[in-house]
Design a protein around this motif. Structure first.
Motif, short mmCIF file in Angstrom:
data_model
loop_
_atom_site.label_atom_id
_atom_site.label_comp_id
_atom_site.label_asym_id
_atom_site.label_seq_id
_atom_site.Cartn_x
_atom_site.Cartn_y
_atom_site.Cartn_z
N ARG A 137 0.80 -1.22 0.00
CA ARG A 137 0.00 0.00 0.00
C ARG A 137 0.84 1.28 0.00
NH1 ARG A 137 -3.39 -0.47 4.91
NH2 ARG A 137 -4.34 -2.01 3.56
N GLY A 138 0.51 2.17 -0.88
CA GLY A 138 1.11 3.49 -0.81
C GLY A 138 2.43 3.67 -1.51
N MET A 141 3.58 2.95 -4.59
CA MET A 141 3.58 3.51 -5.94
C MET A 141 3.16 4.98 -5.93
SD MET A 141 2.41 1.04 -8.99
CE MET A 141 2.99 1.75 -10.52
N GLU A 142 2.25 5.32 -5.00
CA GLU A 142 1.77 6.70 -4.94
C GLU A 142 2.87 7.67 -4.56
OE1 GLU A 142 0.26 4.12 -3.81
OE2 GLU A 142 -1.93 4.28 -3.90
#
Lengths: 340, 340
Positions: free
Chosen positions: A199-200, A202-203
């Motif tokens: 989670r998170g 790639m962002e």
């Protein structure tokens, strides 16, 4: 939530004094720099007293570096990529410090020393300093200690600081509070490898480097490039002025590494120009302040003898619904503020 | 990091006693349930004492509900969707409680009461209880108080609890520690709307419902469906046994809502069957316990007079590099544990 009582490996009977250590760090003495980091990682109160004095002195002499977070799933080839990137950085006439962190396990020292051993070429260069950084069991992996280590390396005059983290979501979110640029390393290939992204990650990536794009992998690699570019388009922009690129790299052939480095320096020029770098550093200091406060506070709490005697029992009663979390928390708090 | 001193709107001079309130909640008295929630949201120590007693009693009577997190960017049509979903749930012979949270602003009461006003149909139904939940300025939006409110609603016998949050990354990560299923609402259309998605939301969604897929939007909607399905494939699976679907819905035409509800109940059947629901509830209780401890601890710290006198000044000196974060944190800690 407690801190691991892991004794600092390098803690000695007769430590050099603050003046000697600070002087050594500013003078580029790797041994004293390493000792200072060991002091920082130490859990002993007297060591913390001393390390804070050292950090204060170093803060006054700290120079601004390029701080890069390098992350990726295990096996993404982080060590070999960092070696190749390190060569490019040194060729540019810059020095670099590599802080390897494995927040996903308490065995960090072990596994990281493994990584370190794999960075043979780089560890042989006088322009490079490689150091494993223990996560001290800090919730979420990266501890303020990592940020403190960055401060020491900047005082030691390293132009580039590479913070290597294993791709576990939370640690990337935390590394963002310490570095200027986050590079995500991914293996060629679709689907399966992507399961490795937590989670998170790639962002918050400012660029993606696909690694090991040599030999049989070349075909799959360009396919992955398209996939990642599509994925990045699906995600919110991190900075309106920055287009996140996907690079095909091979540490073996040394291809693409130069392009990644140019991308990073180009980003830094923009951030300095628009004043966002200064803003980011201020925010990072604020984050560090409250991170330290929270760390000290939790430590004070969970190392409180009255609390630690009760903790395990309370937790078991709560999760098995024999005790409500509200009563459980109150009991622990009362023990802490000694109302009982 | 401090808690807002916002006085509880409904706090009265003569509160009914714990017995009366608990009896009322278990008996389905909405007014006493609302009062209890107000007590929970109160910052006054004497109210917290009382609310913990109420929560303890309710915990003993709590029944298991279906907890659903409904999230999406502002304007995604959450309120109208929840109204439509609520009708389907009531048609299934179930009752529901809607907790609307706006962690992105301290004005939560205001804006949420706005939402509430927009849920006219639902608030008219005896099977539905709608309540704004103040985030109390808790870092990261959702406070343990939200979890506590869920406990009260379960004691009141509501079969389904809908927790509505605005799509701001952190709050979704937190809502996951309270609910069983997370539904992400998205507007039709690509690129621009997707900018509204914050970090982590798509990864934790168990299903996506594209809203307002009526009239001119129908064409774009099916395109978005393909895009979201592609994006979900790029993300790590949340559960090996669960395939996350994208639904086209219209609260106006009432289309797709039924399918979403079947999807949720199907998920719950699987989670009960494989024992993961029980495991999840245990983990949620553990999270609540330490969330409460951390909340109490920070409150104790930042409401400490010696600390609050120094805080602002220390923070300014730290971010402007006049004082190191280490010294800054130590000064605040010393003030707290009264070493000075």
């Amino acid at each position: 939530m407690t801190h691991s009582g892991m004794p600092p490996a390098g803690a000695r009977r007769h430590e050099p004094d603050v003046e000697t250590i600070v002087g050594g760090i500013l003078g580029g003495d790797r041994h004293l720099l390493s000792r200072a980091i060991t002091l920082i990682e130490s859990q002993k109160p007297e060591h913390q007293e001393k390390s804070h004095q050292i950090l204060d002195r170093c803060m006054q002499h700290k120079r601004s570096s390029i701080r890069i977070g390098v992350t990726g799933s295990p096996g993404a080839g982080k060590s070999t990529f960092i070696e190749a990137l390190g060569e490019v950085i040194i060729r540019d006439g810059l020095s670099l410090a590599v802080l390897a962190i494995d927040p996903s396990s308490r065995q960090s020292r072990g596994s990281i020393l493994g990584d370190k051993a794999r960075m043979e070429k780089l560890s042989g260069r006088k322009e490079a300093f490689i150091r494993p950084s223990a996560s001290s069991g800090h919730l979420g992996g990266l501890s303020p200690k990592t940020h403190e280590t960055i401060v020491l390396c900047e005082a030691a005059g390293y132009d580039v600081i590479l913070v290597e983290t294993v791709g576990v979501g939370q640690s990337e979110v935390e590394v963002e509070t310490m570095v200027d640029f986050i590079l995500l390393l991914m293996l060629p290939g679709s689907g399966d490898e992507l399961q490795g992204i937590k989670r998170g990650i790639m962002e918050i990536a400012d660029a993606i480097a696909i690694t090991k794009t040599d030999g049989a992998q070349e075909g799959i690699a360009s396919l992955s490039k398209t996939e990642f570019e599509a994925a990045l388009r699906m995600l919110p922009a991190k900075y309106p002025f920055w287009h996140r690129e996907v690079f095909l790299t091979s540490s073996l052939k040394g291809s693409g590494i130069e392009e990644v480095w140019r991308n990073i320096t180009g980003f830094m020029d923009l951030m300095r120009g628009n004043g966002l770098l200064l803003e980011k550093r201020r925010e990072q200091l604020r984050h560090l302040l409250y991170g330290l406060v929270e760390q000290m506070l939790k430590k004070e709490f969970f190392q409180n003898p009255d609390v630690s005697i009760l903790q395990a029992g309370i937790e078991n009663q709560v999760v098995s619904s024999q005790l409500s979390p509200f009563t459980g928390a109150s009991i622990l708090m009362d023990a802490f503020i000694r109302r009982r």
